[in-house]
Enzyme design. Structure first.
Site, PDB file in Angstrom:
ATOM      1  N   GLY A  10       0.800  -1.223   0.000  1.00 22.95           N
ATOM      2  CA  GLY A  10       0.000   0.000   0.000  1.00 22.95           C
ATOM      3  C   GLY A  10       0.831   1.272   0.000  1.00 22.95           C
ATOM      4  CG  ASP A  35      -5.549 -12.360   4.653  1.00 19.23           C
ATOM      5  OD1 ASP A  35      -5.992 -11.430   5.375  1.00 19.23           O
ATOM      6  OD2 ASP A  35      -6.255 -12.978   3.835  1.00 19.23           O
ATOM      7  CB  ALA A  59      -6.813  -0.316   5.645  1.00 21.98           C
ATOM      8  CE1 TYR A  60     -13.305  -3.673   0.377  1.00 20.38           C
ATOM      9  CE2 TYR A  60     -13.815  -1.409   0.983  1.00 20.38           C
ATOM     10  CZ  TYR A  60     -14.022  -2.509   0.176  1.00 20.38           C
ATOM     11  OH  TYR A  60     -14.945  -2.451  -0.833  1.00 20.38           O
ATOM     12  CB  THR A 100      -9.903   7.207   8.503  1.00 22.07           C
ATOM     13  OG1 THR A 100     -10.481   8.199   7.653  1.00 22.07           O
ATOM     14  CG2 THR A 100     -11.047   6.347   9.026  1.00 22.07           C
ATOM     15  CG  ASP A 101     -10.438  12.340   7.618  1.00 24.76           C
ATOM     16  OD1 ASP A 101     -10.201  11.192   7.163  1.00 24.76           O
ATOM     17  OD2 ASP A 101     -10.641  13.303   6.864  1.00 24.76           O
ATOM     18  CE1 TYR A 124     -11.404   3.107   4.853  1.00 26.85           C
ATOM     19  CE2 TYR A 124     -12.072   5.376   5.301  1.00 26.85           C
ATOM     20  CZ  TYR A 124     -11.079   4.419   5.196  1.00 26.85           C
ATOM     21  OH  TYR A 124      -9.770   4.763   5.429  1.00 26.85           O
ATOM     22  CE  LYS A 128      -9.090   2.628   8.985  1.00 27.07           C
ATOM     23  NZ  LYS A 128      -7.886   1.761   8.760  1.00 27.07           N
ATOM     24  CD1 TRP A 149      -9.219  14.183   3.499  1.00 25.37           C
ATOM     25  CD2 TRP A 149      -8.763  16.018   2.334  1.00 25.37           C
ATOM     26  NE1 TRP A 149     -10.342  14.972   3.481  1.00 25.37           N
ATOM     27  CE2 TRP A 149     -10.098  16.089   2.774  1.00 25.37           C
ATOM     28  CE3 TRP A 149      -8.244  17.072   1.577  1.00 25.37           C
ATOM     29  CZ2 TRP A 149     -10.928  17.168   2.479  1.00 25.37           C
ATOM     30  CZ3 TRP A 149      -9.059  18.154   1.286  1.00 25.37           C
ATOM     31  CH2 TRP A 149     -10.388  18.191   1.726  1.00 25.37           C
TER      32      TRP A 149
END
Ligand SMILES: NC(=O)c1ccc[n+]([C@@H]2O[C@H](COP(=O)([O-])OP(=O)(O)OC[C@H]3O[C@@H](n4cnc5c(N)ncnc54)[C@H](OP(=O)(O)O)[C@@H]3O)[C@@H](O)[C@H]2O)c1
Length: 288
Positions: A10, A35, A59-60, A100-101, A124, A128, A149
């Site tokens: 990633g 995995d 992450a997805y 994440t935000d 999503y 998270k 972002w």
């Protein structure tokens, strides 16, 4: 320090592994090798590497697709971190988990502190947030870093998309009523390194400053002009979110308050505009 980085294919993991390798012994493992949803693979790999710290970058991340792939998003973003945290606890290793935000609903108009009440608007974001909770349920030696972002080397990102569209199109509509902060993976990697041995807990990290997606696109076009890139683009057009419907709802305002990070590490954070210039100079034009 011995550090295991997951999701090495990633965008964040590749920048992070490159930075950490300068000072630490790093095993960066891809989804194929490790995995995080496979309990026996998690146990086997962690025991084999025997790290002091695991940084979970796996992450997805397909925000819109997650609306229809709910169970896959939860499996990777919620159960995966739980599996890692459980083995970390047994082994006495620390887990650094990236969030994440998008755990926030964006109804505020001042930057979000770590203790602000999360209320995700999308699958999503929910997956998270569940990942954060699962990590905290399984272990006390965790660091959760919420960021926003992201762009950087590797995967397709907003900077590359705007640059590519500006070469092909005369007119480019970009949303101007979603406000946040672009974050360069190089700077987030430095922040992760600075937090390796800091007290456990949740930390917010993004670049400094505030922007709409329109402002971000405008700055990318400025950088293209500065770099002498050819483009067809004549106008960037500010539009409202409702004019660009997407399956997943995004927070209208998701600026993160980084004062805890700055207080605990004693480090300053670069402004997003400076980091964008650095990224464009270092990474994008190099491959022209
Ligand atoms: N990108 C953003 O704008 C943004 C913003 C805020 C927070 N974040 C968070 O920052 C972190 C890093 O994001 P990123 O943009 O670097 O993501 P990314 O480029 O999509 O990388 C995620 C990596 O995880 C791998 N992966 C997926 N499922 C896995 C599994 N079951 N086991 C092991 N690896 C698996 C993916 O492999 P495949 O590609 O083979 O599936 C991919 O290599 C994530 O936690 C993300 O939620 C990202």
């Amino acid at each position: 320090m011995k550090i295991l980085v997951t999701g090495s294919g990633g965008m964040l993991a590749s920048a992070l592994a490159e930075l950490l390798e300068r000072e630490h012994r790093v095993s960066a493992l891809s989804r194929k090798e490790f995995d995080i949803t496979d309990v026996s693979s998690v146990r086997k790999n962690i025991l084999r590497v025997s790290p002091q710290v695991i940084v979970n970058c796996a992450a997805y991340t397909k925000v819109d697709k997650a609306e229809e792939e709910r169970s896959e998003a939860f499996l990777i973003n919620a159960e995966g971190p739980r599996n890692l945290a459980a083995v970390c606890r047994k082994l006495g290793a620390r887990l650094i988990h990236i969030s994440t935000d998008f755990v926030f609903d964006g109804k505020k108009s001042v930057p979000y502190k770590e203790e602000a009440r999360p209320y995700p608007l999308s699958v999503y974001g929910m997956s998270k947030l569940q990942g954060e909770k699962n990590v905290q349920d399984e272990t006390t030696d965790f660091i959760i870093i919420r960021t926003s972002w992201l762009y950087g080397r590797g995967k397709d990102n907003f900077v590359k998309k705007v640059a590519s569209l500006a070469r092909k199109r005369k007119d480019l509509p970009v949303v101007y009523d979603q406000i946040g902060t672009p974050t360069y993976t190089g700077d987030l990697s430095t922040a992760i390194m600075n937090l390796l041995d800091k007290p456990p807990g949740i930390y917010h990290f993004s670049n400094e400053g505030v922007a709409s997606w329109y402002d971000f696109a405008h700055a990318i076009v400025e950088e293209m002009k500065k770099g002498g890139m050819k483009m067809r683009l004549e106008a960037l057009r500010p539009i409202l979110t409702e004019e660009y419907p997407a399956p997943a709802k995004r927070p209208a305002y998701s600026v993160l308050d980084k004062s805890k990070y700055k207080r605990i590490t004693g480090e300053a954070i670069p402004h997003w505009r400076e980091s964008l210039s650095r990224y464009v100079a270092e990474e994008l034009w190099r491959r022209r």
